[in-house]
Design an enzyme around this catalytic site. Structure first.
Site, mmCIF file in Angstrom:
data_model
loop_
_atom_site.group_PDB
_atom_site.id
_atom_site.type_symbol
_atom_site.label_atom_id
_atom_site.label_comp_id
_atom_site.label_asym_id
_atom_site.label_seq_id
_atom_site.Cartn_x
_atom_site.Cartn_y
_atom_site.Cartn_z
ATOM 1 N N GLN A 1 40.422 41.954 43.333
ATOM 2 C CA GLN A 1 39.386 41.173 44.001
ATOM 3 C C GLN A 1 39.986 40.541 45.252
ATOM 4 O O GLN A 1 41.210 40.568 45.430
ATOM 5 C CB GLN A 1 38.809 40.123 43.046
ATOM 6 C CG GLN A 1 38.015 40.747 41.911
ATOM 7 C CD GLN A 1 37.448 39.746 40.924
ATOM 8 O OE1 GLN A 1 37.736 38.557 40.985
ATOM 9 N NE2 GLN A 1 36.638 40.232 39.997
ATOM 10 N N SER B 1 38.220 41.946 32.555
ATOM 11 C CA SER B 1 36.842 41.677 32.965
ATOM 12 C C SER B 1 35.912 42.496 32.103
ATOM 13 O O SER B 1 36.121 43.697 31.925
ATOM 14 C CB SER B 1 36.638 42.035 34.439
ATOM 15 O OG SER B 1 35.259 42.145 34.749
ATOM 16 N N GLY B 2 34.867 41.846 31.576
ATOM 17 C CA GLY B 2 33.902 42.573 30.768
ATOM 18 C C GLY B 2 33.057 43.527 31.588
ATOM 19 O O GLY B 2 32.912 44.708 31.246
ATOM 20 N N SER B 3 32.482 43.039 32.693
ATOM 21 C CA SER B 3 31.639 43.920 33.511
ATOM 22 C C SER B 3 32.445 45.082 34.073
ATOM 23 O O SER B 3 31.959 46.222 34.133
ATOM 24 C CB SER B 3 30.971 43.130 34.643
ATOM 25 O OG SER B 3 31.915 42.650 35.570
ATOM 26 N N ASP C 1 28.918 35.753 40.433
ATOM 27 C CA ASP C 1 28.889 36.974 39.629
ATOM 28 C C ASP C 1 27.434 37.357 39.391
ATOM 29 O O ASP C 1 26.615 36.527 39.002
ATOM 30 C CB ASP C 1 29.602 36.704 38.300
ATOM 31 C CG ASP C 1 29.858 37.957 37.482
ATOM 32 O OD1 ASP C 1 29.211 38.990 37.733
ATOM 33 O OD2 ASP C 1 30.704 37.889 36.575
ATOM 34 N N CYS D 1 28.701 38.015 32.885
ATOM 35 C CA CYS D 1 30.150 37.775 32.822
ATOM 36 C C CYS D 1 30.691 37.915 31.400
ATOM 37 O O CYS D 1 30.493 37.042 30.548
ATOM 38 C CB CYS D 1 30.528 36.409 33.393
ATOM 39 S SG CYS D 1 32.313 36.192 33.604
ATOM 40 N N GLY D 2 31.391 39.012 31.163
ATOM 41 C CA GLY D 2 31.909 39.293 29.825
ATOM 42 C C GLY D 2 33.047 38.398 29.402
ATOM 43 O O GLY D 2 33.045 37.844 28.291
ATOM 44 N N THR D 3 34.052 38.222 30.267
ATOM 45 C CA THR D 3 35.182 37.365 29.895
ATOM 46 C C THR D 3 34.759 35.902 29.832
ATOM 47 O O THR D 3 35.261 35.138 29.005
ATOM 48 C CB THR D 3 36.351 37.540 30.876
ATOM 49 O OG1 THR D 3 35.861 37.475 32.217
ATOM 50 C CG2 THR D 3 37.060 38.874 30.665
#
Length: 345
Positions: free
Chosen positions: A85, A93-95, A251, A255-257
């Site tokens: 990033q 990161s989940g996504s 985001d 947001c997965g995390t």
């Protein structure tokens, strides 16, 4: 054409959040482990150069991430990846795990099995099991079994110049988060408030990292609060979230995390138990399904094993290149679209 570097990217988004996947041309990243490679990317000038090349203008943009596909080091992993990033390389990161899984299967790098394919991803934070529902050559949805998530400290008081004292939960969900109930900054999580939420998130992140040090007890390469995630709970139990990301954006996914970190707080407060499943909704209204699969420990601390389910969509194929005479090989960022912190890049 006189290109001196080319990298092939498969463009994917997970519930609105872009996670481009580098499927070809990735240079060799030094390091015996994925965590060591993460450290190199964040500390070596050549790692910084690669991140800037891919993430900053004119080849990059302030939205989304670039995922570097790497050879797996763990014998049980099908592939490894590190997230780039504009600020730095990130561990998990989940996504982006959903984007990477979708890219691996729909590109044929990993063979797709219908109706279900299990892909094991190696990250600097550990192994992530991705269970993909597949039909007619398409990855329809991905269920992630995330890394153990735990509470660092609940109800940390932060003195702020704008909102007085506010409380934040400092938690780990693959990276460290500060989780803040959005009502404390007198905003709601909706599209019209994106700029205000991002501005508040940048202020809070700076204050927290200035005064509080957080380090993963087993993975020292993961340290510092990476993001501030604002949260709220709707009447039906849906958790509304907005993760704010440096240098100044929101985001697009739930947001997965961040939801993994939040699940650890819910469990610590007795508000979630094994088997519970709830919906998390992003600032644009997209959704993840969040589940508490099991409880465990990390270095003696209570922890949870979350699951995150969402969808990935491919939308393009790009080849990024560098002309040897290009005066901007390291890229640039301006405050007009990158936010007020762009001058620090």
């Amino acid at each position: 054409m006189r290109w001196k570097r080319t990298i092939q990217l498969l463009d994917v988004h997970a519930e609105g959040e872009i996670g481009r996947v580098a499927i070809g041309g990735v240079p060799k990243i030094p390091g015996e482990t994925i965590a060591a490679q993460l450290h190199w990317l964040n500390t070596d000038p050549k790692g910084d150069e690669l991140r800037r090349f891919l993430c900053l203008e004119p080849r990059g943009a302030p939205i989304g991430s670039v995922n570097l596909l790497l050879p797996a080091r763990h014998p049980d992993a099908d592939a490894a990846f590190i997230i780039l990033q504009p600020d730095q390389a990130h561990a998990s990161s989940g996504s982006n795990s959903i984007c990477v899984t979708t890219a691996l299967l729909e590109s044929g790098i990993v063979e797709m099995q219908e109706p279900e394919t299990i892909v094991t991803l190696e990250t600097a934070a550990g192994l992530v099991k991705a269970t993909a529902t597949c039909r007619d050559g398409r990855c329809e949805k991905v269920k992630l079994t995330m890394v153990p998530s735990f509470v660092h400290e609940l109800d940390v008081e932060i003195d702020t110049p704008h909102w007085g004292k506010i409380k934040a939960d400092l938690c780990y969900g693959g990276i460290f988060y500060a989780l803040v109930d959005v009502g404390q900054i007198n905003l709601t999580i909706e599209k019209a408030n994106a700029a205000g939420l991002v501005q508040a998130g940048m202020i809070l992140k700076e204050l927290i990292n200035r005064d509080i040090k957080v380090v993963h007890p087993e993975i020292p390469a993961i340290s510092g609060v990476a993001y501030v995630m604002f949260r709220d709970t709707e009447a039906d139990g849906t958790v509304r979230t907005c993760t704010t990301m440096w240098p100044g954006r929101a985001d697009r996914s739930p947001c997965g995390t961040g939801n993994s970190a939040n699940l650890a707080t819910l469990h610590a407060r007795g508000k979630a138990k094994v088997g519970d499943v709830f919906t998390s909704k992003s600032i644009i209204g997209s959704e993840f399904e969040v589940g508490l699969q099991a409880v465990t420990e990390v270095a003696g601390r209570p922890a949870v094993i979350p699951t995150i389910t969402g969808r990935g969509f491919t939308f393009g194929l790009t080849q990024v290149a560098l002309d040897p005479f290009d005066p901007h090989p390291g890229g640039f960022a301006l405050t007009d679209v990158w936010g007020p912190s762009a001058g620090e890049i």
